[in-house]
Design a protein around this motif. Structure first.
Motif: not given
Length: 761
Positions: A210-223, A516-522
């Motif tokens: 499930i966590a690996d269904f998030l795509n990649h970007s340079n503006k991204a969440c951490t874990h 836990c997938i966690t946001t780094t910015e809003p």
């Protein structure tokens, strides 16, 4: 890409996604404020269902669902792993963790519905890495090095499959009878591990359903790896302390466990919102997101125009490009209004020259150390030559004075007090002119000053003593710089969540532990929620994951050169023939490193005569390339004297080097099959993923080359104006005119170079 609600509703009907979500939720996955699957153009990912603050956990996958190396070793495949250490022992191969996961995932796929992970396996579609590309699709890629890298990956996978076939026959009781689909399934498993695994901040490389269904970007969440029970106990402990209550006693087993926890586990609740795990927290203590661009604008808003000030209260809602334009204007106004502000003093906050983490850290540190060592030597040489010229001028002055004195011997014998005073003034003037001050660091805090001109032997001794002192100081400075670089790279190369280094507290089936997938910015409602695979260039992303980003700030144009001066002396060769010979567009493989030479374009080229790999960024002048060309052209243009590699010593020679550099970059630009405008036009049409990703690579590389050429042309103009006026700042400002944004963008990449011009010319 924009969120597509209609298409999202359609893909939500896909049984594979429905079964995956039901399986995940039934087994403890927690999802808050996001939804999946979600459609973004042709991509399927995860969408925010509401505005989400920074530092908030949004997707939590329990430890029992994670496919880790340790879990694989506890499975029925343990006898396979033990029997073949050449594939599965990390002491024997660096690919051990990947191989362990590949064989495990292959076996789970082969089990079909009997596998616990069947819903997860079914949901993973074809991975579309380069392994699945046809020959025609691979020909879209006009980067030979990507194709060289892929050829190695493909050959390694082929070798792994050949070994796997023998293992499958050896362990039929584990893998079952061979099937016609085994090769296809094995390649699927290998590509899944290549493109979906997580590594940073975990005990071992793992697959996270499930966590690996998030795509990649340079503006991204951490874990983060979070132990919910420990977080709740810590929260209760803090609350009890706040309320003045005594802590509840724990039994001996729990005391022992908590002692291990306190030594090894890092509390996460003091910096991220864990409400998704029902952890009670004081939200006022959470780390607040700060936009550095916005902060810079607010601190310097007095430089903005009346029209720009209309957006000052709406900075949260304007784009990064608009904020960047504001910063460029602020910096321009600071240059104009403040005579004390120099070109290199300006704060640009961020830039697209961000380095990737595709290269080896030790190589980078060694490279920086080599550069600093060379710079120390050249600074010393430069200072000695400068002193020699000063000494020669002063000796000539003394000689002239002696001749004048001999002609005026009578006057000297009857010299009056006024004359003595005049000679004293002259002597003071001579001493003053023979004062030399050299800056040895960027902050100008370490100034070396030499006064007077004593007899030649004493002067030489003083110079040698001073040189030795400076070299020692510079060595200490290098040690400090390298240490700081290593610390910064260690910090940058790891996820913000990489905190634990010991794992005695972690049990493979502990339901209280979550990834836990966690946001780094809003994140705004309907924005795509992504993770980062690291600071990866598009070249790396395409080679390993089979995709690219339309805009990737970590990308660069990479190449090597052959230090072959003989080729330049053959006047019958055209410039194109020279560049075709000295430009090395291939990957140096391990066998070639061992033999010490490569064969390229019909030439046997010693590796010792090939440069390191230059990495040109989009908005930054490449100083490494300039230093190399100073050396190369000095060896070719033998009449040029007193040229240093790390230090500019002549405006004319700098212009000459830059003109040659432009011709070199233009040579690379001419090697592509179509122009940049055609790439852009084609990307606006409906084309295959493979064609689109290849065009992303081709387009960005042309943009990097063109931008570097424009920066060099700007630098040449500034150098010529500086030669006339000897005022570097005014030379640059005079070129800005009505194109402030473009010129200030170029200044981002030029300011380090311009500072060196200021210091040495």
């Amino acid at each position: 890409m924009q969120f597509d609600q209609q298409k999202t509703d359609e893909i939500k009907l896909n049984p594979r996604y429905q079964n995956l979500l039901k399986w995940g939720l039934d087994n403890g996955v927690i999802i808050k404020d996001v939804d999946m699957p979600a459609a973004f153009g042709e991509l399927t990912g995860v969408v925010a269902t509401k505005d989400i603050p920074a530092n908030t956990a949004i997707i939590c996958v329990p430890q029992p669902l994670i496919i880790s190396q340790e879990k694989c070793k506890l499975s029925s495949l343990s006898i396979v792993y033990d029997k073949h250490p050449e594939l599965f022992d990390e002491n024997e191969t660096s690919d051990a963790e990947f191989n362990i996961l590949i064989f495990y995932l292959f076996n789970e796929k082969k089990k079909g519905e009997k596998s616990f992970y069947h819903p997860y396996v079914q949901a993973i579609q074809s991975n579309n890495t380069l392994i699945d590309w046809s020959k025609e699709e691979l020909n879209y890629i006009e980067d030979p090095i990507i194709l060289d890298e892929f050829a190695i990956v493909r050959e390694d996978l082929k070798d792994l499959w050949n070994q796997a076939k023998e293992i499958f026959n050896e362990f039929v009781q584990v893998f079952g009878e061979t099937r016609p689909t085994d090769k296809e399934d094995f390649y699927w498993a290998a590509q899944s591990v290549m493109s979906r695994c997580f590594g940073w901040s975990l005990k071992s490389t793992s697959m996270i359903p499930i966590a690996d269904f998030l795509n990649h970007s340079n503006k991204a969440c951490t874990h983060y790896l979070v132990h919910s029970k420990i977080e709740k106990l810590e929260s209760d402990k803090l609350q009890a302390k706040k309320d003045g209550k005594n802590e509840q006693k724990q039994d001996s087993d729990e005391d022992s466990f908590m002692q291990i926890v306190q030594e090894q586990y890092k509390i996460k609740g003091n910096k991220i919102n864990l409400s998704v795990l029902n952890v009670k927290q004081d939200e006022s203590q959470f780390k607040q997101f700060v936009d550095p661009k916005q902060t810079y604008i607010l601190q310097h808003q007095q430089y903005l125009t009346e029209n720009q000030l209309k957006d000052i209260d709406n900075l949260d809602n304007i784009s990064n490009s608009d904020k960047r334009a504001m910063i460029n204007w602020i910096n321009y106004e600071q240059l104009i209004q403040n005579s004390e502000v120099q070109l290199w003093d300006l704060g640009f906050v961020t830039s697209s020259d961000s380095e990737d983490n595709d290269s080896d850290e030790d190589v980078e540190i060694a490279r920086n150390k080599q550069f600093e060592t060379l710079k120390i030597r050249e600074l010393s040489d430069w200072k000695l030559k400068f002193e020699e010229k000063k000494q020669q001028r002063n000796q000539q002055k003394e000689k002239n004075q002696q001749e004048t004195q001999m002609e005026q011997q009578t006057a000297e014998l009857t010299q009056d007090p006024d004359k003595e005073q005049s000679d004293g003034d002259l002597k003071g003037q001579t001493d003053s002119e023979s004062i030399l001050t050299i800056c040895l660091n960027n902050e100008k805090k370490n100034l070396v000053t030499i006064k007077g001109l004593p007899p030649q032997q004493i002067q030489a001794l003083k110079q040698r003593q001073q040189q030795m002192l400076e070299v020692q100081q510079q060595k200490e400075q290098i040690k400090q710089t390298i240490q700081e670089q290593r610390q910064q790279q260690d910090k940058d190369n790891q996820s913000d969540s990489s905190e634990e280094s010991k794992w005695d507290w972690l049990e493979e089936n502990d339901k209280d532990v979550y990834f836990c997938i966690t946001t780094t910015e809003p994140i705004r409602k309907h924005e795509q929620v992504t993770v980062s695979y690291g600071r990866r260039t598009n070249r790396f992303l395409l080679s390993w994951y089979g995709f690219t980003l339309p805009e990737n700030k970590y990308s660069s144009y990479n190449f090597r050169l052959w230090l072959n001066t003989d080729i330049c002396k053959e006047k019958i060769l055209s410039q194109k023939q020279i560049f075709d010979t000295i430009t090395i567009n291939k990957l140096i493989n391990p066998e070639e490193w061992d033999t010490g030479k490569i064969n390229f374009n019909g030439n046997d080229v010693p590796i010792s005569s090939i440069t390191k790999e230059f990495r040109i960024k989009k908005n930054k002048l490449n100083m490494d390339l300039l230093m190399y060309l100073r050396l190369y052209l000095m060896l070719y243009q033998v009449q040029v004297k007193d040229v240093l590699i790390t230090i500019p010593v002549s405006v004319d020679y700098e212009v000459f080097v830059m003109q040659f550099c432009i011709q070199l970059l233009q040579h690379y630009l001419n090697s592509y099959s179509q122009e940049l405008a055609q790439d852009i036009k084609e990307l606006e049409s409906k084309i295959s993923f493979s064609r689109r990703f290849a065009l992303h690579i081709n387009k960005e590389r042309k943009e990097i080359l063109i931008n570097q050429i424009m920066i060099l042309l700007d630098a040449i103009i500034i150098l010529k104006k500086f030669k006339e006026s000897n005022d570097l700042k005014q030379a640059y400002i005079s070129e800005i005119h009505n194109n402030v944004y473009y010129k200030m963008e170029n200044l981002r990449g030029l300011k380090v170079y311009l500072k060196s011009i200021h210091e040495f010319l």
